[in-house]
Scaffold this motif. Sequence first.
Motif, mmCIF file in Angstrom:
data_model
loop_
_atom_site.group_PDB
_atom_site.id
_atom_site.type_symbol
_atom_site.label_atom_id
_atom_site.label_comp_id
_atom_site.label_asym_id
_atom_site.label_seq_id
_atom_site.Cartn_x
_atom_site.Cartn_y
_atom_site.Cartn_z
ATOM 1 N N LEU A 111 52.280 48.297 81.197
ATOM 2 C CA LEU A 111 53.053 47.066 81.029
ATOM 3 C C LEU A 111 53.546 47.044 79.592
ATOM 4 C CD1 LEU A 111 54.188 44.276 81.697
ATOM 5 C CD2 LEU A 111 51.879 43.338 81.364
ATOM 6 N N LEU A 112 54.849 47.066 79.418
ATOM 7 C CA LEU A 112 55.484 47.067 78.102
ATOM 8 C C LEU A 112 56.028 45.678 77.808
ATOM 9 C CD1 LEU A 112 56.786 48.363 75.572
ATOM 10 C CD2 LEU A 112 58.718 48.981 77.062
ATOM 11 N N VAL A 113 55.625 45.102 76.673
ATOM 12 C CA VAL A 113 56.095 43.785 76.260
ATOM 13 C C VAL A 113 56.810 43.955 74.926
ATOM 14 C CG1 VAL A 113 55.481 41.380 75.862
ATOM 15 C CG2 VAL A 113 54.046 42.808 77.348
ATOM 16 N N GLU A 114 58.119 43.832 74.963
ATOM 17 C CA GLU A 114 58.952 44.076 73.772
ATOM 18 C C GLU A 114 60.190 43.200 73.872
ATOM 19 O OE1 GLU A 114 60.637 44.809 70.599
ATOM 20 O OE2 GLU A 114 58.948 46.192 70.787
ATOM 21 N N ASP A 115 60.436 42.403 72.819
ATOM 22 C CA ASP A 115 61.571 41.489 72.850
ATOM 23 C C ASP A 115 62.901 42.159 72.489
ATOM 24 O OD1 ASP A 115 61.827 40.121 69.628
ATOM 25 O OD2 ASP A 115 60.211 41.461 70.223
ATOM 26 N N GLU A 116 62.875 43.278 71.796
ATOM 27 C CA GLU A 116 64.121 43.974 71.445
ATOM 28 C C GLU A 116 64.542 44.873 72.607
ATOM 29 O OE1 GLU A 116 64.380 45.797 67.567
ATOM 30 O OE2 GLU A 116 62.745 44.517 66.865
ATOM 31 N N ILE A 117 65.704 44.578 73.164
ATOM 32 C CA ILE A 117 66.185 45.279 74.360
ATOM 33 C C ILE A 117 66.275 46.783 74.140
ATOM 34 C CG2 ILE A 117 68.148 45.540 75.928
ATOM 35 C CD1 ILE A 117 68.671 42.512 75.492
ATOM 36 N N ALA A 118 66.813 47.203 72.994
ATOM 37 C CA ALA A 118 66.991 48.641 72.737
ATOM 38 C C ALA A 118 65.641 49.360 72.656
ATOM 39 C CB ALA A 118 67.786 48.861 71.459
ATOM 40 N N VAL A 119 64.672 48.743 72.012
ATOM 41 C CA VAL A 119 63.342 49.353 71.901
ATOM 42 C C VAL A 119 62.677 49.401 73.274
ATOM 43 C CG1 VAL A 119 61.038 49.145 70.867
ATOM 44 C CG2 VAL A 119 63.065 48.632 69.496
ATOM 45 N N ARG A 120 62.790 48.304 74.024
ATOM 46 C CA ARG A 120 62.208 48.270 75.365
ATOM 47 C C ARG A 120 62.811 49.355 76.249
ATOM 48 N NH1 ARG A 120 62.932 43.033 76.464
ATOM 49 N NH2 ARG A 120 64.653 43.306 77.917
ATOM 50 N N ALA A 121 64.120 49.534 76.182
ATOM 51 C CA ALA A 121 64.795 50.560 76.982
ATOM 52 C C ALA A 121 64.344 51.962 76.560
ATOM 53 C CB ALA A 121 66.310 50.421 76.845
ATOM 54 N N PHE A 122 64.228 52.204 75.272
ATOM 55 C CA PHE A 122 63.791 53.504 74.767
ATOM 56 C C PHE A 122 62.382 53.836 75.255
ATOM 57 C CE2 PHE A 122 61.281 55.642 71.414
ATOM 58 C CZ PHE A 122 61.898 56.885 71.410
ATOM 59 N N VAL A 123 61.447 52.913 75.052
ATOM 60 C CA VAL A 123 60.054 53.151 75.432
ATOM 61 C C VAL A 123 59.951 53.350 76.945
ATOM 62 C CG1 VAL A 123 57.739 52.137 75.521
ATOM 63 C CG2 VAL A 123 59.103 51.953 73.426
ATOM 64 N N THR A 124 60.641 52.536 77.704
ATOM 65 C CA THR A 124 60.619 52.663 79.171
ATOM 66 C C THR A 124 61.143 54.019 79.603
ATOM 67 O OG1 THR A 124 60.837 50.278 79.491
ATOM 68 C CG2 THR A 124 61.508 51.689 81.326
ATOM 69 N N ARG A 125 62.264 54.416 79.046
ATOM 70 C CA ARG A 125 62.874 55.709 79.402
ATOM 71 C C ARG A 125 61.937 56.872 79.081
ATOM 72 N NH1 ARG A 125 67.068 55.115 76.567
ATOM 73 N NH2 ARG A 125 66.454 56.388 74.793
ATOM 74 N N VAL A 126 61.342 56.843 77.900
ATOM 75 C CA VAL A 126 60.436 57.919 77.489
ATOM 76 C C VAL A 126 59.213 57.975 78.408
ATOM 77 C CG1 VAL A 126 58.851 58.685 75.662
ATOM 78 C CG2 VAL A 126 61.174 57.944 75.080
ATOM 79 N N LEU A 127 58.581 56.840 78.623
ATOM 80 C CA LEU A 127 57.358 56.847 79.425
ATOM 81 C C LEU A 127 57.623 57.230 80.872
ATOM 82 C CD1 LEU A 127 55.368 53.829 77.961
ATOM 83 C CD2 LEU A 127 55.167 56.270 77.437
ATOM 84 N N ARG A 128 58.728 56.803 81.416
ATOM 85 C CA ARG A 128 59.058 57.208 82.793
ATOM 86 C C ARG A 128 59.309 58.710 82.860
ATOM 87 N NH1 ARG A 128 62.492 51.839 84.486
ATOM 88 N NH2 ARG A 128 60.637 50.627 85.047
ATOM 89 N N ARG A 129 59.930 59.252 81.832
ATOM 90 C CA ARG A 129 60.162 60.698 81.784
ATOM 91 C C ARG A 129 58.834 61.454 81.769
ATOM 92 N NH1 ARG A 129 62.982 61.797 76.814
ATOM 93 N NH2 ARG A 129 64.649 60.617 77.763
ATOM 94 N N TYR A 130 57.808 60.859 81.190
ATOM 95 C CA TYR A 130 56.486 61.480 81.144
ATOM 96 C C TYR A 130 55.639 61.132 82.369
ATOM 97 C CZ TYR A 130 57.118 63.442 76.521
ATOM 98 O OH TYR A 130 57.565 64.193 75.459
ATOM 99 N N GLY A 131 56.219 60.467 83.347
ATOM 100 C CA GLY A 131 55.556 60.235 84.625
ATOM 101 C C GLY A 131 54.884 58.893 84.819
#
Length: 139
Positions: free
Chosen positions: A15-35
């Motif tokens: 569960l990622l809680v981040e108010d900055e859209i760009a940071v949230r998108a980056f972290v989500t993309r990276v973690l999904r890429r890692y499975g």
Amino acid sequence: MPEPQPAPHGRETVLLVEDEIAVRAFVTRVLRRYGYNVLEACDGPDARRTALAHGPRIDLLISDVVMPGGMNGRKVAEAVRVSHPEARVLYISGYPGDALAPHGVRPQQLNFLHKPFTQDALARKVREMLDADESSQLK
């Protein structure tokens, strides 16, 4: 000199809680890429709703420390762990250490990652948090 090993993958729910859209998108993309299965929230109340709606298990909560809306990362962790006490907690922030103390987080904690961070640093820290012995976790 040995070659650096690739960052390990996983299948856990984060569960990622981040108010900055760009940071949230980056972290989500990276973690999904890692499975990882990534649930996103933009603030504390959204995180609480998401955790309750998700149901069975949240393995790791990644929360920004300083967010608008009255709930800092420490309060978000407390709220999420009511319904998901098994969740490990990783705090992230771009603020300097002295600005984080009033929020109950110290950058020298094992469960802290300073922004900006690389994809590799994020993936390694997430795996470290998930693999750590429960007794070594700072909540």
